[in-house]
Design a protein around this motif. Structure first.
Motif, PDB file in Angstrom:
ATOM      1  N   LYS A  59       0.941  -1.203   0.418  1.00 33.20           N
ATOM      2  CA  LYS A  59       0.192  -0.186  -0.014  1.00 33.20           C
ATOM      3  C   LYS A  59       0.755   1.495   0.088  1.00 33.20           C
ATOM      4  O   LYS A  59       0.726   2.476  -0.473  1.00 33.20           O
ATOM      5  N   GLU A  60       1.992   0.863   0.699  1.00 29.07           N
ATOM      6  CA  GLU A  60       3.082   2.480   0.662  1.00 29.07           C
ATOM      7  C   GLU A  60       4.182   1.823  -0.189  1.00 29.07           C
ATOM      8  O   GLU A  60       5.053   0.694   0.121  1.00 29.07           O
ATOM      9  N   VAL A  61       5.152   3.122  -0.643  1.00 32.90           N
ATOM     10  CA  VAL A  61       6.362   2.861  -1.458  1.00 32.90           C
ATOM     11  C   VAL A  61       6.633   4.123  -0.901  1.00 32.90           C
ATOM     12  O   VAL A  61       6.682   5.130  -1.471  1.00 32.90           O
ATOM     13  N   THR A  62       8.476   4.064  -0.808  1.00 33.98           N
ATOM     14  CA  THR A  62       9.465   4.615  -0.783  1.00 33.98           C
ATOM     15  C   THR A  62      10.142   5.032  -1.980  1.00 33.98           C
ATOM     16  O   THR A  62      10.936   4.400  -1.976  1.00 33.98           O
ATOM     17  N   LEU A  63      10.247   5.648  -2.865  1.00 35.64           N
ATOM     18  CA  LEU A  63      10.859   5.623  -4.028  1.00 35.64           C
ATOM     19  C   LEU A  63      12.432   6.555  -3.760  1.00 35.64           C
ATOM     20  O   LEU A  63      12.155   7.771  -3.269  1.00 35.64           O
ATOM     21  N   LEU A  64      13.190   5.729  -4.368  1.00 39.73           N
ATOM     22  CA  LEU A  64      14.969   6.126  -3.915  1.00 39.73           C
ATOM     23  C   LEU A  64      15.527   6.226  -4.736  1.00 39.73           C
ATOM     24  O   LEU A  64      16.068   5.763  -5.595  1.00 39.73           O
ATOM     25  N   GLY A  65      16.682   6.935  -4.670  1.00 39.37           N
ATOM     26  CA  GLY A  65      17.451   7.428  -5.468  1.00 39.37           C
ATOM     27  C   GLY A  65      18.231   8.200  -3.952  1.00 39.37           C
ATOM     28  O   GLY A  65      17.855   9.518  -3.196  1.00 39.37           O
ATOM     29  N   GLN A  66      20.340   9.044  -4.611  1.00 38.06           N
ATOM     30  CA  GLN A  66      20.840   9.609  -4.426  1.00 38.06           C
ATOM     31  C   GLN A  66      20.335  11.079  -4.973  1.00 38.06           C
ATOM     32  O   GLN A  66      20.091  11.669  -3.525  1.00 38.06           O
ATOM     33  N   ASN A  67      19.812  11.472  -5.348  1.00 35.11           N
ATOM     34  CA  ASN A  67      19.193  12.562  -5.596  1.00 35.11           C
ATOM     35  C   ASN A  67      17.636  12.393  -6.690  1.00 35.11           C
ATOM     36  O   ASN A  67      18.217  12.616  -7.872  1.00 35.11           O
TER      37      ASN A  67
END
Length: 425
Positions: free
Chosen positions: A176-184
């Motif tokens: 139900k919840e996603v966290t999008l990841l990247g250094q920037n």
């Protein structure tokens, strides 16, 4: 990002037939996924490697592996300094671990090229209803204190179609919840081919349209790339949460220039003003470094002024830690540890006071909480998190992954408390 990589490593190992051992003494494979942002992480790793050396001496067939950023930064020295290590690999070579484990002749091997995204590998999630999703890797910034460009390489964006396909599969699996990841994250897409090139706000809109995804978060952005279009995404897209992490690092324009952050105090405050204008109730969190080389008392006072003015909902505060092969490690004006500790104490006191004041706005309101499980301090209560990324301990009913409406009755600087009502439909 490291937690995401660890979940990929676990998923990949399970796909190869491994099961997680209850403790190291019983393990056939001991694997460390490492960080190199701060010196304390390095020191903890060295201590753990000492124990791994002992265990391997007791059972020579036991495999010891070291992955992640520390491994990448030590690629020319890891086997020389730690000859008992069997396999070492960087963040862009997680799949190299599988290659090594499936080799018949297990001679020590290192994998350090920046080849692929870990998002393409199997994943074993810690929570079935939440997931990390890697959208990019690497960083093109040259912050004077940061080792990440050396350990994760230049910025590379995943194709939007791959990201959407992964999140659709996660939604079908109950996430139900996603966290999008990247250094920037807010420089996402600039390196993509023209036919696929979209910016980060456009990517958020694509994710918002995926059925089943109730909440979207992301980390980390850079203030230099924060545009109004991205702030409007928080105001207009239903799933994008009312929480923005906006790293400050220092409130002094002079120190920011020495840090090579490419923005000054005024430009940063304009970003805050823009957020407050479009998303008035937004939770703003930050990162702050104390004791950067050459930081004067006046410089530090400017940081306190920004904290006072912005009134962050929370802040990750760090004492400056010199990292090898970074510009800041050899800068003149290195501060003594007692000076840095004293400033840190003052900063933490102010951050907590402002966070407490900010938290009071929730008292008497109803907040939607994503249930995570029992409270860590009282098993008779439940714990969850609001859209503003505030932890809530509450009395009520709800299973992990369910959304519950909670009446907030009290608040501290870090947590909220309340009473839950029936699960939202």
């Amino acid at each position: 990002m490291n937690e995401h990589d660890s979940e990929r490593m676990k998923g990949m190992l399970e796909s190869l037939g491994y099961l997680e051992a209850p403790d190291r003494d019983e393990a056939d494979l001991i694997l460390f996924n490492t960080c190199s942002i701060r010196e304390s992480a390095d020191n903890r790793l060295i201590g753990n490697l000492g124990e791994a050396k002992r265990l391997k001496s007791e059972e020579p067939s036991r495999i010891v592996g070291v992955g992640g950023c520390w491994s990448q930064s030590m690629k020319d020295e890891v086997f020389e300094q730690f000859p008992f290590v069997d396999v070492a690999f960087g963040p862009g070579q997680i799949h190299g671990l599988a290659e090594f484990l499936q080799t018949e002749d297990l001679e020590a091997q290192g994998y350090f090229e920046f080849e692929s995204f870990s998002g393409d590998l199997p994943m074993k999630r810690e929570r079935p209803y939440q997931a990390w999703v890697q959208i990019s890797m690497g960083c093109n910034c040259v912050c004077a204190y940061c080792i990440v460009p050396q350990t994760r390489g230049r910025e590379r964006s995943r194709r939007p179609s791959e990201i959407v396909r992964e999140i659709e599969a996660l939604a079908a699996d109950g996430v139900k919840e996603v966290t999008l990841l990247g250094q920037n994250v807010n420089s996402y897409g600039r390196d993509l081919e023209s036919l696929e090139r979209i910016d980060f706000a456009d990517l958020l809109a694509l994710v918002d349209g995926i059925e089943g995804i109730e909440r979207v978060r992301y980390t980390s952005p850079h203030p230099k790339d924060y545009r109004e279009k991205l702030v409007l995404a928080h105001a207009e897209l239903p799933s994008v949460c009312e929480h923005i992490h906006l790293p400050l690092q220092s409130g002094s324009s002079r120190v920011l220039k020495e840090m090579r952050r490419t923005y000054d105090r005024s430009r940063y405050m304009k970003r805050v003003e823009m957020i407050r204008q479009h998303v008035p109730d937004c939770s703003i969190t930050t990162d702050i470094i104390v004791g950067f080389p050459g930081e004067t008392e006046d410089d530090f006072r400017e940081t306190l002024e920004v904290v006072e003015e912005v009134a962050y909902d929370s802040a990750f505060t760090f004492i400056f830690s010199p990292r090898r092969e970074t510009e800041a490690a050899t800068m003149p004006g290195q501060l003594s540890h007692p000076v840095k500790q004293e400033r840190m104490a003052r900063l933490v006191e102010l951050v907590q006071r402002k966070a407490y004041e900010r938290s009071q706005r929730f008292v008497g309101t109803r907040q939607q909480v994503l249930v995570e499980g029992p409270s860590r301090t009282d098993p008779a209560r439940l714990r969850g998190r609001t859209r503003h990324n505030k932890t809530v301990n509450f009395v009520g009913l709800g299973e992990p992954g369910e959304l519950v409406d909670v009446e907030i009755t009290s608040a501290t600087s870090t947590t909220l408390a309340g009473e839950g009502s029936p699960v939202s439909l």
